[in-house]
Write a protein that holds these residues in place. Sequence first.
Motif, PDB file in Angstrom:
ATOM      1  N   PHE A 224       6.675   3.106  -2.622  1.00  0.00           N
ATOM      2  CA  PHE A 224       6.865   1.676  -2.387  1.00  0.00           C
ATOM      3  C   PHE A 224       7.139   1.027  -3.743  1.00  0.00           C
ATOM      4  O   PHE A 224       6.285   1.069  -4.634  1.00  0.00           O
ATOM      5  CB  PHE A 224       5.619   1.076  -1.739  1.00  0.00           C
ATOM      6  N   PRO A 225       8.316   0.419  -3.947  1.00  0.00           N
ATOM      7  CA  PRO A 225       8.752   0.054  -5.295  1.00  0.00           C
ATOM      8  C   PRO A 225       8.232  -1.278  -5.824  1.00  0.00           C
ATOM      9  O   PRO A 225       8.467  -1.594  -6.991  1.00  0.00           O
ATOM     10  CB  PRO A 225      10.273   0.004  -5.142  1.00  0.00           C
ATOM     11  N   PHE A 226       7.537  -2.069  -5.008  1.00  0.00           N
ATOM     12  CA  PHE A 226       7.142  -3.402  -5.436  1.00  0.00           C
ATOM     13  C   PHE A 226       5.706  -3.401  -5.966  1.00  0.00           C
ATOM     14  O   PHE A 226       4.803  -2.831  -5.350  1.00  0.00           O
ATOM     15  CB  PHE A 226       7.260  -4.398  -4.285  1.00  0.00           C
ATOM     16  N   ALA A 227       5.502  -4.060  -7.087  1.00  0.00           N
ATOM     17  CA  ALA A 227       4.174  -4.169  -7.679  1.00  0.00           C
ATOM     18  C   ALA A 227       3.405  -5.319  -7.032  1.00  0.00           C
ATOM     19  O   ALA A 227       3.986  -6.198  -6.381  1.00  0.00           O
ATOM     20  CB  ALA A 227       4.294  -4.409  -9.188  1.00  0.00           C
ATOM     21  N   ASP A 228       2.105  -5.321  -7.213  1.00  0.00           N
ATOM     22  CA  ASP A 228       1.285  -6.423  -6.716  1.00  0.00           C
ATOM     23  C   ASP A 228       1.812  -7.746  -7.280  1.00  0.00           C
ATOM     24  O   ASP A 228       2.137  -7.847  -8.462  1.00  0.00           O
ATOM     25  CB  ASP A 228      -0.169  -6.238  -7.141  1.00  0.00           C
ATOM     26  N   GLY A 229       1.908  -8.739  -6.400  1.00  0.00           N
ATOM     27  CA  GLY A 229       2.410 -10.038  -6.817  1.00  0.00           C
ATOM     28  C   GLY A 229       3.896 -10.213  -6.618  1.00  0.00           C
ATOM     29  O   GLY A 229       4.420 -11.321  -6.725  1.00  0.00           O
ATOM     30  N   GLU A 230       4.604  -9.105  -6.302  1.00  0.00           N
ATOM     31  CA  GLU A 230       6.055  -9.177  -6.072  1.00  0.00           C
ATOM     32  C   GLU A 230       6.408  -9.243  -4.597  1.00  0.00           C
ATOM     33  O   GLU A 230       7.547  -9.550  -4.256  1.00  0.00           O
ATOM     34  CB  GLU A 230       6.744  -7.956  -6.689  1.00  0.00           C
ATOM     35  N   TRP A 231       5.446  -8.993  -3.708  1.00  0.00           N
ATOM     36  CA  TRP A 231       5.757  -8.905  -2.290  1.00  0.00           C
ATOM     37  C   TRP A 231       4.584  -9.416  -1.455  1.00  0.00           C
ATOM     38  O   TRP A 231       3.479  -9.558  -1.928  1.00  0.00           O
ATOM     39  CB  TRP A 231       6.049  -7.456  -1.906  1.00  0.00           C
ATOM     40  N   ARG A 232       4.875  -9.683  -0.188  1.00  0.00           N
ATOM     41  CA  ARG A 232       3.858 -10.059   0.787  1.00  0.00           C
ATOM     42  C   ARG A 232       4.165  -9.378   2.112  1.00  0.00           C
ATOM     43  O   ARG A 232       5.323  -9.127   2.436  1.00  0.00           O
ATOM     44  CB  ARG A 232       3.832 -11.585   1.014  1.00  0.00           C
ATOM     45  N   ALA A 233       3.129  -9.081   2.870  1.00  0.00           N
ATOM     46  CA  ALA A 233       3.291  -8.522   4.211  1.00  0.00           C
ATOM     47  C   ALA A 233       3.293  -9.655   5.224  1.00  0.00           C
ATOM     48  O   ALA A 233       2.523 -10.606   5.109  1.00  0.00           O
ATOM     49  CB  ALA A 233       2.167  -7.543   4.519  1.00  0.00           C
ATOM     50  N   VAL A 234       4.169  -9.535   6.211  1.00  0.00           N
ATOM     51  CA  VAL A 234       4.270 -10.536   7.276  1.00  0.00           C
ATOM     52  C   VAL A 234       4.020  -9.835   8.610  1.00  0.00           C
ATOM     53  O   VAL A 234       4.869  -9.108   9.108  1.00  0.00           O
ATOM     54  CB  VAL A 234       5.656 -11.205   7.282  1.00  0.00           C
ATOM     55  N   GLY A 235       2.859 -10.017   9.170  1.00  0.00           N
ATOM     56  CA  GLY A 235       2.540  -9.478  10.487  1.00  0.00           C
ATOM     57  C   GLY A 235       2.147  -8.015  10.464  1.00  0.00           C
ATOM     58  O   GLY A 235       2.383  -7.291   9.494  1.00  0.00           O
TER      59      GLY A 235
END
Length: 314
Positions: A224-235
């Motif tokens: 998973f290429p995104f670091a903490d703070g770069e992405w959010r989960a939706v649902g």
Amino acid sequence: MFSEFANISSRKVIMRRFTLPAVGLLGVAALALTGCQSPSAEAAPADPNAPLTIATIPVGDDPTAENPVEVFAELLEEATGRDVEITDVPDYLSVVEAIRADHVDIGIMSGFPSALAVNTGEVDALVAFQGDGKPVSTCVVLNDSPIKTVEDLEGKTVAFADQASSSGYFMPVYMLHEAGLEQGTDYEAIFAGGHEGSFAALEQGQVDAACTAVMLTELGAPMFPFADGEWRAVGESPAMDIQGAVLGRQSLDAETRKVIQEGIAEVFSPENAERLGAYGAFAAAEQTVDPDGSSFASFAEIAAVAGVELKDLK
């Protein structure tokens, strides 16, 4: 991308890799809807020293990390005492066709493609990995996205991994359906050819969201290429009764079938979970040997939402 193992269990092993072309999606989808589960014919005895052959899709390409496919093959060699040959195919449906056509002995699949395969009546489920009751899928957005809820995906473009992927298509489509959003009407779907492609499309701004496995977001880099703070989960999607299966050709002789099933039980044990990477969730799952077709019945409603009717699934 893949390397060869030189020494495993103090014996020299060369795991040969082959490549089969993609199978047409419509052809295999049609095949998957024409059969029903039936008992395997009695197979003649086979060479007890013959290599075990596996069809796999690419899983991970980080040169600094162990590849889950090769770890699986290595551990299966150790457990069975048989050499292993890996056949690379581009997608889940090609795995099904390779098994059905007797090109390979086995493949390891997530729940929905396993159900489709078993439904043909021409592929056997040797081992099923039971679900853990946890959400399977989520949709990922960049942290600065205005999208906050699943309902906010209305009018947006959403990336899915593969049309036969449990976590990257069937389960998130069902999640969107439960939120009142229908594919092609309320949002635009694109197929990125895999989870990595979905993440790349999101990162490059080609889509508004990428739907994927919750497990991949928990594994982090390189899966998973995104670091903490770069992405959010939706649902979050519902859980699955069966999270995956090892499928086998029906022409397997009884002894080879038993060797594979016993080997799978040894490979997918908790102590191997970390090394197995993307396959690690199976290591903690309860296993059912020779599950019958009814074990996959819970997939029918969700598959229909995604446009696949498992008419013969009983």
